[in-house]
Motif scaffolding. Structure first.
Motif, mmCIF file in Angstrom:
data_model
loop_
_atom_site.group_PDB
_atom_site.id
_atom_site.type_symbol
_atom_site.label_atom_id
_atom_site.label_comp_id
_atom_site.label_asym_id
_atom_site.label_seq_id
_atom_site.Cartn_x
_atom_site.Cartn_y
_atom_site.Cartn_z
ATOM 1 N N ALA A 118 0.939 -1.113 0.287
ATOM 2 C CA ALA A 118 -0.248 0.128 0.123
ATOM 3 C C ALA A 118 1.190 1.138 0.308
ATOM 4 O O ALA A 118 1.949 1.103 0.416
ATOM 5 N N ASP A 119 0.405 2.304 -0.311
ATOM 6 C CA ASP A 119 1.158 3.467 -0.284
ATOM 7 C C ASP A 119 1.163 3.981 1.260
ATOM 8 O O ASP A 119 -0.365 3.576 1.801
ATOM 9 N N ASP A 120 1.700 4.389 1.675
ATOM 10 C CA ASP A 120 1.445 4.970 2.373
ATOM 11 C C ASP A 120 1.423 7.041 2.843
ATOM 12 O O ASP A 120 1.863 7.562 2.777
ATOM 13 N N ALA A 121 0.160 6.599 4.014
ATOM 14 C CA ALA A 121 -0.092 7.889 2.773
ATOM 15 C C ALA A 121 -0.307 9.144 4.144
ATOM 16 O O ALA A 121 -1.158 10.114 3.738
ATOM 17 N N HIS A 122 0.143 9.103 5.157
ATOM 18 C CA HIS A 122 0.012 10.169 6.050
ATOM 19 C C HIS A 122 1.274 10.471 6.721
ATOM 20 O O HIS A 122 2.347 10.576 6.528
ATOM 21 N N GLY A 123 0.722 11.792 7.473
ATOM 22 C CA GLY A 123 2.152 12.273 7.660
ATOM 23 C C GLY A 123 1.625 14.198 7.792
ATOM 24 O O GLY A 123 1.240 14.317 6.556
ATOM 25 N N THR A 124 2.752 15.187 8.166
ATOM 26 C CA THR A 124 3.615 16.512 7.820
ATOM 27 C C THR A 124 3.646 16.304 6.604
ATOM 28 O O THR A 124 3.270 17.610 5.821
ATOM 29 N N ALA A 125 4.597 15.860 6.082
ATOM 30 C CA ALA A 125 5.340 15.362 4.800
ATOM 31 C C ALA A 125 4.224 15.723 4.011
ATOM 32 O O ALA A 125 3.995 16.277 2.901
ATOM 33 N N ILE A 126 3.009 15.369 4.132
ATOM 34 C CA ILE A 126 2.301 14.358 3.057
ATOM 35 C C ILE A 126 1.469 16.178 2.869
ATOM 36 O O ILE A 126 1.458 16.192 1.495
ATOM 37 N N MET A 127 0.772 16.515 4.105
ATOM 38 C CA MET A 127 0.053 17.438 4.471
ATOM 39 C C MET A 127 1.112 18.805 3.445
ATOM 40 O O MET A 127 0.169 19.772 3.276
ATOM 41 N N GLU A 175 -0.190 16.100 16.918
ATOM 42 C CA GLU A 175 -1.251 17.275 16.836
ATOM 43 C C GLU A 175 -1.514 17.998 15.720
ATOM 44 O O GLU A 175 -0.499 17.451 15.022
ATOM 45 N N ALA A 176 -2.782 18.550 16.072
ATOM 46 C CA ALA A 176 -2.996 19.231 14.755
ATOM 47 C C ALA A 176 -2.185 20.341 14.449
ATOM 48 O O ALA A 176 -1.504 21.244 15.294
ATOM 49 N N PRO A 177 -2.267 20.812 12.986
ATOM 50 C CA PRO A 177 -2.504 19.944 12.026
ATOM 51 C C PRO A 177 -1.310 19.223 11.252
ATOM 52 O O PRO A 177 -0.198 18.779 11.837
ATOM 53 N N TYR A 178 -2.215 18.118 11.032
ATOM 54 C CA TYR A 178 -1.670 16.836 10.767
ATOM 55 C C TYR A 178 -2.819 15.906 9.673
ATOM 56 O O TYR A 178 -3.806 15.979 10.125
ATOM 57 N N PHE A 179 -1.982 15.177 8.367
ATOM 58 C CA PHE A 179 -2.821 14.386 7.668
ATOM 59 C C PHE A 179 -3.031 12.868 8.368
ATOM 60 O O PHE A 179 -1.953 12.427 8.097
ATOM 61 N N GLY A 180 -3.842 12.876 8.989
ATOM 62 C CA GLY A 180 -3.977 11.159 9.236
ATOM 63 C C GLY A 180 -5.177 11.203 9.732
ATOM 64 O O GLY A 180 -5.659 11.771 9.962
#
Length: 677
Positions: free
Chosen positions: A51-60, A234-239
């Motif tokens: 699967a693609d690892d799709a979360h984290g600050t870097a993605i955001m 903590e927010a902001p965070y994509f996950g």
């Protein structure tokens, strides 16, 4: 357990959804695919998910940079990843995303089970905070000087030069990689997975045979100082937001490995498979993870502990591999050796790379060098000059004399030798000793080519009445050829398919090693594989150069050079001779606002003009002590952008640092710009 009763689930590490696949990634997916294809070829119920690892600050942040939503970002990257993998003949049973309903539900389940069991604790900690962006900084978004080896511009969690690990707060002169601002410390309550509670379990599991010995030894070092693991952000965070904790999100490394489970669950729902059969604690199924050595701590400590805490099974084994270098050095964008999967595919056959990886892979955690000259020679010699050569030298004679193989072989012992190699080659595949399997196959190819040269069917075919003798020789050779392409099928599925079409046989399985092709019609021979053309390799390198900004490549090359020096402790005399030392006079020295250790030096370097250099000598020297002083400058060091400005060189000093540091001075009478010998 027989092959047919085994049930295997195999995974590769999840590629991060913020950029394209490159050759460094492909080593792992090709290695896993070869192993999974081999298992399927001999009748094992083997499923390969990823699967693609799709979360984290870097993605955001990447999505913000591209002006799209994180969801759009990960969808675009996932489509690119799947296309690249498919074109490299990597066959997943399911390729999914960690940003999925299955992963959300499973992450919450694993978290809640561990929480109910007392393995999740709350702690108030101090974290670095970006005052300009108004956000807490993940480790990878703090940069600074390594506290161990003093290498500049390192990440907040580990040094790429010396390999040290540390907390962001330990960095020297840290700065936010997002805004460049100096982070401030701020208290926050976070959730921790209490890893120390699993110390005994991990000591036993890491020595259970589930890990390579070198990996187990490395993890022993970690277990000397196990710490609770921070699993919230903590927010902001994509996950995924943590249930019961508004504004807090699961750290990407919590839900990423659970993504293996989620991808498999998605497959189970689609195919009607039993998910629980594979994940219950007493499961008789086998679970294998193929990963890089840089993430062994997550997979070898956190993952089995988290699974055990949730009442789930642990992996059967974890297989780690080393890093990929190209032509003996770290992949470099400026040299064109940082090669994207798509760039490779635009110039070269993917099976060339699959074979070269297989020919050099073993079951150890060794780094892998892709030497492009050796790559071309090995593919041309082994695949074209040996394996395909068997068919090209004999196939057309069969068509010439009726198109059907004979009832008898001229040399059945040669074919028997190839058949008897099947168990040895299978064991090499099973143990991930792919290089040994390739050597065994090529030795058989050598024997077959020697036989053909001795029999010279091209000469026999010119003589009246010797057609059956020619057919018997060609039948012998093509039976060996069929066996070799069968043995190579996990590595070269495309070549195997073309061979099956030429030989007019059904898709081969491992059991077909016991069969012979006699009195069997075949098709007209057509070329099965072209030679590697070095011009295509050069074009690929040039295309890889053109796609990268110069500033980024220079920074990467500098880091690669430092890492290379660190790896063996030696440099060549030719490397040392590249350093240009020049006399420089301090025109002006000044304090740097916000920096505890730096001074800003404006230097006169004679004909080279003026240079500005930032130097960490403030503890020893005041600006007044330096005005007008002659120094020794490394004049050909690439400029380095710092948050305070651009540093255009480095002045030489000796000593351990701090107040115990001494500037090197040139001989009296020296003038700015003069070379220092």
């Amino acid at each position: 357990m027989s092959d047919q009763t085994r049930k295997i689930l195999v995974t590769s590490a999840l590629p991060y959804a913020n950029g394209p696949i490159h050759l460094g990634h492909l080593l792992e997916y090709i290695q896993t695919d070869i192993w999974a294809r081999f298992q399927k070829l001999r009748g094992v119920n083997c499923l390969y998910v990823c699967a693609d690892d799709a979360h984290g600050t870097a993605i955001m942040l990447k999505a913000q940079e591209n002006g799209i939503t994180p969801e759009q970002q990960i969808a675009q990257v996932k489509a690119d990843h799947e296309r690249d993998f498919a074109d490299f003949l990597i066959r997943f049973d399911n390729y999914y995303s960690t940003h999925s309903p299955e992963n959300k539900a499973l992450s919450e389940m694993v978290f809640q089970r561990n929480k109910d069991a007392g393995y999740i604790v709350e702690k108030t900690i101090t974290q670095l905070y970006d005052p300009e962006k108004g956000m807490f900084l993940a480790d990878r978004f703090v940069r600074g000087t390594c506290p161990k080896c003093k290498s500049p511009d390192q990440y907040g969690d580990n040094c790429e030069v010396c390999g040290a690990t540390y907390s962001p707060a330990e960095l020297i002169e840290p700065y936010s990689a997002i805004s460049g601002a100096t982070p401030v410390e701020k208290d926050v309550t976070q959730l921790f997975f209490d890893l120390p509670q699993f110390e005994q379990l991990l000591r036993e599991w890491t020595r259970s045979g589930s890990l390579q010995e070198g990996v187990a030894n490395k993890l022993q070092e970690w277990m000397e100082d196990l710490q609770p693991w921070d699993i919230s952000r903590e927010a902001p965070y994509f996950g995924f937001e943590i249930p019961g904790y508004p504004g807090k999100f699961f750290y990407v490394w919590l839900d990423a490995p659970i993504g293996y489970m989620a991808s498999f669950q998605n497959l189970c729902q689609r195919e009607g498979l039993d998910f629980d059969e594979y994940w219950q604690p007493d499961s008789k199924t086998e679970l294998y993870h193929f990963i890089g050595k840089d993430i062994i701590n997550f997979h070898g400590l956190f993952w089995p502990a988290m699974l055990d805490g949730a009442g789930l099974r642990k992996p059967t084994a974890i297989f780690s591999h080393g890093f990929v270098t190209v032509n003996g050095a770290k992949m470099s964008k400026s040299r064109g050796t940082f090669i994207k999967a798509r760039t490779y595919l635009e110039h070269l056959n993917p099976e060339y790379l699959r074979y070269y990886f297989a020919a050099k892979l073993n079951n150890r955690v060794d780094d892998f060098d892709l030497n492009l000259a050796d790559f071309a020679q090995r593919v041309n010699t082994d695949l074209v000059g040996k394996v395909v050569n068997i068919a090209s030298r004999t196939g057309n004679f069969v068509k010439k004399f009726g198109g059907t193989l004979s009832a008898q072989m001229d040399n059945p012992l040669l074919v028997r030798e190839a058949q008897e190699a099947a168990p040895r080659i299978a064991e090499f595949y099973e143990q991930r000793e792919f290089g040994k399997a390739m050597r065994e196959i090529m030795a058989l190819a050598d024997h077959a080519n020697g036989y053909i040269a001795d029999k010279a069917p091209w000469t026999l075919a010119k003589e009246e009445g010797r057609e059956q003798e020619v057919l018997a020789v060609c039948t012998t050779a093509l039976n060996v050829f069929r066996l070799l392409t069968l043995y190579l099928k996990p590595v070269l599925p495309g070549l195997a398919e073309r061979a099956e079409q030429f030989l007019a046989v059904e898709p081969m399985t491992w059991a077909d090693a016991d069969k012979l092709l006699l009195e069997h019609p075949i098709n007209k021979f057509t070329p099965l594989m072209a030679r590697v053309d070095m011009a295509h390799i050069e074009a690929m390198l040039e295309a890889s150069k053109d796609s990268t900004p110069a500033a980024a490549t220079k920074k990467e090359d500098d880091r690669a050079a430092r890492a290379a020096e660190q790896s063996d402790g030696h440099i060549d005399i030719s490397d040392f001779s590249k350093v240009q030392l020049r006399v420089a006079r301090v025109i002006e020295a000044s304090h740097v606002e916000g920096a505890d250790k730096l001074l800003c030096l404006r230097l006169d370097v004679g004909a080279l003009g003026e240079r500005t250099v930032f130097s960490g000598i403030k503890a020893k020297y005041s600006p007044e002590q330096l005005d007008g002083r002659l120094l020794v400058l490394v004049a050909n060091l690439a400029p380095r952008k710092m948050k305070f400005g651009v540093s255009e060189g480095m002045i030489l000093a000796a000593g351990p640092g701090g107040e115990d540091i001494f500037l090197l001075s040139p001989d009296s009478g020296a003038e700015p710009g003069m070379e220092v010998g």
